[in-house]
Design an enzyme around this catalytic site. Structure first.
Site, PDB file in Angstrom:
ATOM      1  N   ARG A  74       0.794  -1.220   0.000  1.00 11.66           N
ATOM      2  CA  ARG A  74       0.000   0.000   0.000  1.00 11.66           C
ATOM      3  C   ARG A  74       0.827   1.271   0.000  1.00 11.66           C
ATOM      4  NH1 ARG A  74      -3.027  -3.781   1.526  1.00 11.66           N
ATOM      5  NH2 ARG A  74      -1.124  -4.394   2.535  1.00 11.66           N
ATOM      6  N   THR A  75       1.802   1.326   0.900  1.00 11.77           N
ATOM      7  CA  THR A  75       2.499   2.601   1.053  1.00 11.77           C
ATOM      8  C   THR A  75       3.253   2.943  -0.223  1.00 11.77           C
ATOM      9  OG1 THR A  75       2.680   2.131   3.399  1.00 11.77           O
ATOM     10  CG2 THR A  75       4.069   3.876   2.545  1.00 11.77           C
ATOM     11  N   HIS A 111       5.286   5.925  11.473  1.00 13.84           N
ATOM     12  CA  HIS A 111       4.795   5.766  10.097  1.00 13.84           C
ATOM     13  C   HIS A 111       3.797   6.905   9.845  1.00 13.84           C
ATOM     14  CE1 HIS A 111       3.484   4.142   6.411  1.00 13.84           C
ATOM     15  NE2 HIS A 111       3.138   2.926   6.758  1.00 13.84           N
ATOM     16  N   ARG A 169      11.412   4.021   3.215  1.00 12.88           N
ATOM     17  CA  ARG A 169      11.049   3.055   4.256  1.00 12.88           C
ATOM     18  C   ARG A 169      12.302   2.245   4.565  1.00 12.88           C
ATOM     19  NH1 ARG A 169       5.992  -1.023   4.456  1.00 12.88           N
ATOM     20  NH2 ARG A 169       5.033   0.927   5.112  1.00 12.88           N
ATOM     21  N   LYS A 191      25.775  -3.372  -1.428  1.00 13.99           N
ATOM     22  CA  LYS A 191      27.252  -3.290  -1.525  1.00 13.99           C
ATOM     23  C   LYS A 191      27.857  -2.652  -0.285  1.00 13.99           C
ATOM     24  CE  LYS A 191      26.980  -2.353  -6.503  1.00 13.99           C
ATOM     25  NZ  LYS A 191      27.182  -1.263  -7.483  1.00 13.99           N
TER      26      LYS A 191
END
Ligand code: NCD
Length: 310
Positions: A57-58, A135, A107, A86
């Site tokens: 969703r986000t 959030h 995120r 890396k």
């Protein structure tokens, strides 16, 4: 009047005042009513979506939000496909990407990572979830949903149920709702998944009343909103604890009979088993509407941070 949020970051819910939030929600309402008017509002702008942790969703609501504003999107949806694999630091990744894009959404599994990103960035940074911490754009989605369904953000008795310890959406929603006059909190969880001490301090500092209970039936009494949450398996240290705790609070049609007829049921999604599918048909269930609201409020947020809200 649109909120003047140009150039700002959104890292935690408290970053915006209730006045700024109200202006953002007014803009989200205008966009919802008249989407074609905004179809080119962010033309020529690029959003970078840096997702070091899974998301449906986000990420997709941010991407579709930018596309529906006429802007473009770059990014990655797993750390393995970025230079983090890396060994590159968050600061270096974001410093580089902020030279390519006009706004960054990130995120990351580490709490506080968004602050490091914001310090390294030349463009606005939006926290799309930092570990078990916050959030804030889910909270924008939640507040817009409450405003639309209840007609107000004041005077509400808000129950939060499930994993209140690791659930970042819970921490963010509490931080935001305590700003509104007359909010009362009912925190329903097992002992092991109670809200962290810093969240309790947040509530206490605001003077809003709250109760903690393990009893779902008692917790449902008099609620205006029930915010259900998933037990956050990925943040547990021990699978046995997850298995022991995951089925404690399952909302089904029978338990819905304990709840007031005017109560709405919210959930940030994804759900696992904490809301039975039979509840979806109950008019009090608004979680899929809530997910849809997320796209509109993210459109409003992108425009505001880019200084294009008009
Ligand atoms: C939430 C999250 O990522 O914290 N999901 C979302 O963004 N809608 C809730 C969850 O994963 O349980």
């Amino acid at each position: 009047m649109a909120a003047d949020l140009r150039g700002r970051n959104l890292l935690e819910p408290g970053d915006f005042t209730t006045e700024e939030l109200a202006e953002l929600f007014d803009l989200a309402d205008r966009i919802t009513e008249n989407p074609s008017e905004y179809a080119e509002a962010a033309k020529g702008k690029i959003l970078a979506a840096l997702f070091f942790e899974p998301s449906t969703r986000t990420r997709l609501s941010f991407e579709t939000a930018m596309l529906r504003l006429g802007g473009q999107v770059v990014g990655f949806s797993e750390a393995q496909s970025s230079s983090a694999a890396k060994g590159e630091s968050i600061a270096d990744t974001v410093r580089t990407v902020s030279g390519y894009a006009d706004i960054v959404v990130m995120r990351h599994p580490k709490e506080g990572s968004c602050r490091v990103a914001a310090a390294a960035s030349d463009v606005p940074v939006i926290n799309a979830g930092d570990g078990g911490h916050h959030h804030p754009t889910q909270t924008l989605t939640d507040l817009l949903t409450i405003r639309r369904e209840k007609g107000t953000l004041c005077g509400l008795r808000v129950g939060l149920c499930g994993d209140l310890k690791f659930g970042r959406t819970v921490h963010s929603l509490i931080r935001a709702m305590r700003l509104y006059e007359g909010t009362e909190f009912v925190l329903i969880s097992p002992e092991e998944l109670r809200v962290p001490a810093y969240v309790v301090r947040d509530i206490e500092a605001s003077g809003r009343p709250f109760v903690e209970t393990q009893d779902m039936r008692e917790g449902l009494r008099g609620l205006d909103i029930l915010y259900m949450t998933r037990v956050q398996r990925e943040r547990f240290f021990n699978e046995d604890d997850y298995i022991r705790l995951k089925d404690l609070y399952i909302l089904d049609a029978e338990r819905m009979r304990w709840a007031p007829s005017s109560m709405i049921v919210m959930h940030p999604l994804p759900r696992v088993n904490e809301i039975a599918a039979e509840v979806d048909a109950d008019p009090r269930a608004v979680y899929f509407k809530q997910a849809r609201n997320g796209m509109y409020v993210r459109m409003a947020l992108i425009l505001s941070l880019l200084g294009l809200a008009g």
